[in-house]
Design an enzyme around this catalytic site. Sequence first.
Site, mmCIF file in Angstrom:
data_model
loop_
_atom_site.group_PDB
_atom_site.id
_atom_site.type_symbol
_atom_site.label_atom_id
_atom_site.label_comp_id
_atom_site.label_asym_id
_atom_site.label_seq_id
_atom_site.Cartn_x
_atom_site.Cartn_y
_atom_site.Cartn_z
ATOM 1 N N ASP A 84 30.738 30.687 48.217
ATOM 2 C CA ASP A 84 32.008 29.964 48.413
ATOM 3 C C ASP A 84 32.318 29.856 49.911
ATOM 4 O OD1 ASP A 84 32.455 29.758 45.619
ATOM 5 O OD2 ASP A 84 34.611 30.069 45.888
ATOM 6 N N TYR A 101 27.991 42.362 37.541
ATOM 7 C CA TYR A 101 28.487 41.445 36.512
ATOM 8 C C TYR A 101 28.065 41.891 35.108
ATOM 9 C CZ TYR A 101 30.109 37.493 39.390
ATOM 10 O OH TYR A 101 30.807 36.659 40.232
ATOM 11 N N LYS A 108 24.466 46.332 50.842
ATOM 12 C CA LYS A 108 25.418 47.320 51.363
ATOM 13 C C LYS A 108 24.698 48.668 51.315
ATOM 14 C CE LYS A 108 29.571 48.410 52.861
ATOM 15 N NZ LYS A 108 30.198 47.899 54.096
ATOM 16 N N ASP A 153 28.037 35.378 44.941
ATOM 17 C CA ASP A 153 29.177 34.581 44.487
ATOM 18 C C ASP A 153 30.139 34.366 45.656
ATOM 19 O OD1 ASP A 153 30.958 33.314 42.628
ATOM 20 O OD2 ASP A 153 32.146 35.158 42.610
ATOM 21 N N ASP A 176 29.252 42.834 54.759
ATOM 22 C CA ASP A 176 30.469 42.584 55.549
ATOM 23 C C ASP A 176 30.117 41.814 56.817
ATOM 24 O OD1 ASP A 176 29.111 44.907 56.268
ATOM 25 O OD2 ASP A 176 30.913 46.096 56.660
HETATM 26 C C1 IPM Z 1 30.387 30.831 39.861
HETATM 27 C C2 IPM Z 1 31.628 31.340 39.155
HETATM 28 C C3 IPM Z 1 31.229 32.296 38.052
HETATM 29 C C4 IPM Z 1 30.566 33.503 38.703
HETATM 30 C C5 IPM Z 1 32.353 32.757 37.111
HETATM 31 C C6 IPM Z 1 33.180 31.625 36.592
HETATM 32 C C7 IPM Z 1 31.793 33.558 35.962
HETATM 33 O O1 IPM Z 1 32.505 31.909 40.071
HETATM 34 O O2 IPM Z 1 29.504 30.281 39.183
HETATM 35 O O3 IPM Z 1 30.314 30.932 41.086
HETATM 36 O O4 IPM Z 1 31.261 34.412 39.187
HETATM 37 O O5 IPM Z 1 29.344 33.546 38.712
HETATM 38 MN MN MN Z 2 31.961 31.562 42.175
#
Ligand code: IPM
Ligand code: MN
Length: 358
Positions: free
Chosen positions: A252, A141, A192, A248, A224
Amino acid sequence: MSAKILLLPGDGIGPEVVEQAAAVLRRAADRFAIDIELSEADLGGIAIDRHGDAYPPATQQAAREADAVLMGSVGGPKWDGLPAPDRPEKGLLRIRADLDLFGNLRPALLYPQLAAASSLKAELVAGLDIMIVRELTGGIYFGEPRGIHRLENGEREGYNTYRYSEREIERIARLAFDTARRRDNRVCSVDKANVLEVTMLWREVVERVASEYSDVELSHMYVDNAAMQLVREPKQFDVIVTGNLFGDILSDTAAMLTGSIGMLPSASLDANSKGLYEPVHGSAPDIAGQGKANPLATILSVAMLLRYSLGRSEAADAIETAVSAVLDRGLRTGDIASPGGVVVTTQQMGEAVVESIS
Ligand code: IPM
Ligand code: MN
Ligand code: NAD
């Protein structure tokens, strides 16, 4: 002295969920006699529109002066055409870097009332309690060089750099081991290291730090496989520690196991106890402005704020208990509703939590 809390509602559903979470914070502060002072500033797309900068100087100053920050979400289709350095998301990355919030805690906890909302079978997620410790101010990032440039043959090439220093790896590893000590004493480091040198170093440094934590069990997993294991047998994990991008993505994934991304809070911490608290989800443009957003991820982020930055775990517990009570009563926003079930609005959900705080 009162604790200064800065609200950054942001874009899309951000203002809707922060409004409810702020009401919960005020109620908890009242109930537990916590002296707080709330203020508000612009971050993300709204800050671009109002000030021409996703992280304007006034927001920066307020964030630096605050004891803790509560954020909604940033971004949306309106700003999607902007180049990377000017986007709303860059504002979020800048505040994380500016406040040195390297440690991102993302708990994936299943409320038993929501077992049916999980995309996995109930027996796979019953009792699920994972803590993802994501490195937040380094990795691909932030790595330089980065950009899009033109090659000699005339075509363009995009590039980013995935790098971690030993110091950066060490401090996130320590946070993960310390976190595991308050839980089930197990850390799984996700990398990885079969391909990327940066994560070969990651693995080596995590091993070195582990030698200071002989009471914590360390394992390693390739990313993975980790993605696969999270949906195959998620309860095998206690603490997962990983880099910025992998964290990240995996958070999710973990979110969905708990029923909805609308349930997942997060804390982004510096080396002391200052933190920025935000739901894991984004600005959800598809449901923004319709009262459909689930405010519980942001409300649970308030609980994390009280626990980690203000040291008021009794108030944090009360909020988590109130959320559970509201779920017991069958209140559901659309994302966690069962087919044919009654659906409440963002505001109704927020008010129900406020009323349940005793
Ligand atoms: C998160 C979001 C952020 C990230 C983006 C919006 C910069 O996806 O906080 O999970 O990738 O960290
Ligand atoms: Mn995110
Ligand atoms: P998203 O998390 O905003 O939405 C993904 C899906 O989940 C959508 O269908 C949305 O309706 C649903 N959802 C998300 N939060 C919900 C909630 N509280 N209640 C009910 N449903 C919810 O992810 P996206 O669509 O990939 O991104 C949209 C925008 O948000 C983009 O601009 C992205 O960059 C930004 N984003 C910001 C953050 C952040 O501010 N921390 C995080 C992720 C994405």
